[in-house]
Design a protein around this motif. Sequence first.
Motif, PDB file in Angstrom:
ATOM      1  N   PHE A  82      -2.189   3.636  -3.820  1.00 57.47           N
ATOM      2  CA  PHE A  82      -2.093   2.505  -4.723  1.00 57.47           C
ATOM      3  C   PHE A  82      -1.900   1.231  -3.917  1.00 57.47           C
ATOM      4  N   THR A  83      -2.416   0.136  -4.440  1.00 60.95           N
ATOM      5  CA  THR A  83      -2.234  -1.158  -3.780  1.00 60.95           C
ATOM      6  C   THR A  83      -1.652  -2.156  -4.759  1.00 60.95           C
ATOM      7  N   GLY A  84      -1.022  -3.209  -4.216  1.00 60.20           N
ATOM      8  CA  GLY A  84      -0.447  -4.245  -5.050  1.00 60.20           C
ATOM      9  C   GLY A  84       0.017  -5.412  -4.214  1.00 60.20           C
ATOM     10  N   LYS A  87      -2.902  10.329  -3.342  1.00 60.73           N
ATOM     11  CA  LYS A  87      -3.383   9.212  -4.143  1.00 60.73           C
ATOM     12  C   LYS A  87      -2.798   7.915  -3.582  1.00 60.73           C
ATOM     13  N   ARG A  99       0.868  -1.187   0.000  1.00 59.68           N
ATOM     14  CA  ARG A  99       0.000   0.000   0.000  1.00 59.68           C
ATOM     15  C   ARG A  99       0.897   1.227   0.000  1.00 59.68           C
ATOM     16  N   TRP A 108       1.224  -3.165  -9.501  1.00 52.06           N
ATOM     17  CA  TRP A 108       0.801  -1.779  -9.321  1.00 52.06           C
ATOM     18  C   TRP A 108      -0.613  -1.623  -9.859  1.00 52.06           C
ATOM     19  N   GLU A 109      -1.567  -1.504  -8.979  1.00 55.28           N
ATOM     20  CA  GLU A 109      -2.957  -1.237  -9.378  1.00 55.28           C
ATOM     21  C   GLU A 109      -3.420  -2.125 -10.531  1.00 55.28           C
ATOM     22  N   GLY A 110      -3.288  -3.423 -10.369  1.00 52.25           N
ATOM     23  CA  GLY A 110      -3.759  -4.327 -11.410  1.00 52.25           C
ATOM     24  C   GLY A 110      -2.627  -5.098 -12.062  1.00 52.25           C
TER      25      GLY A 110
END
Length: 207
Positions: free
Chosen positions: A38-40, A36, A10, A55-57
């Motif tokens: 981002f999750t991963g 902003k 995160r 990274w985000e997908g």
Amino acid sequence: MELREGGMVRLDFLHRDLSPVAGPPPEKYKEMEAGKGFTGRVLRVEAPRLLSFTWEGDSEVTFELEGQGDKVLLTLTHRKLAMDIGTLTGVSAGWHTHLENLMDRLKGVAPANFWKRFCQLEELYSAVYDPTGSTGMLIRRPVAEVFGAFVDPAVTTKFWFTKSTGRLEAGKEVVWTWGDVWGEFGCAGEGAGDRLGDRDRLGCGGW
């Protein structure tokens, strides 16, 4: 960040806190004014040399450190990005700005306002990633005569391609051949009108 393969990542980017120099984001990034997130997931950990995570997908970020004497070479790679200019320029300018901030902090220098520097770099990267190629030259002949040279294969084959299946006309497809090396390319007149000669512009598609 859970430093193990499959661990949760995160990241919260609080851009306004990255520099003592205040300044709002540009209008198109207004939603990032408060930051902003981002999750991963962690893909690889090889401490202290390598860290990689999603990274985000679907895209992936990798940091690699290589010792070079009393210095360290940091290589950052962001893979599997969407191949559009907006994504490429935004991601490149973003990482570039963050790395400049890192260098400033290491040198004990106050970083510049994030968004001001980001916008400068985004403009530079836009020029790098723009796939449009253009050139020009001054031809001392009337426009109609020069235009005619491009649509009439009897003239064009003397300075460009080797042969053509016909004269260019609006909506008509022709094939141009560049000898035995380059092969064949399709081309058609672009735009409305009964005759290409009505205009001073020519467009081709199907290359």
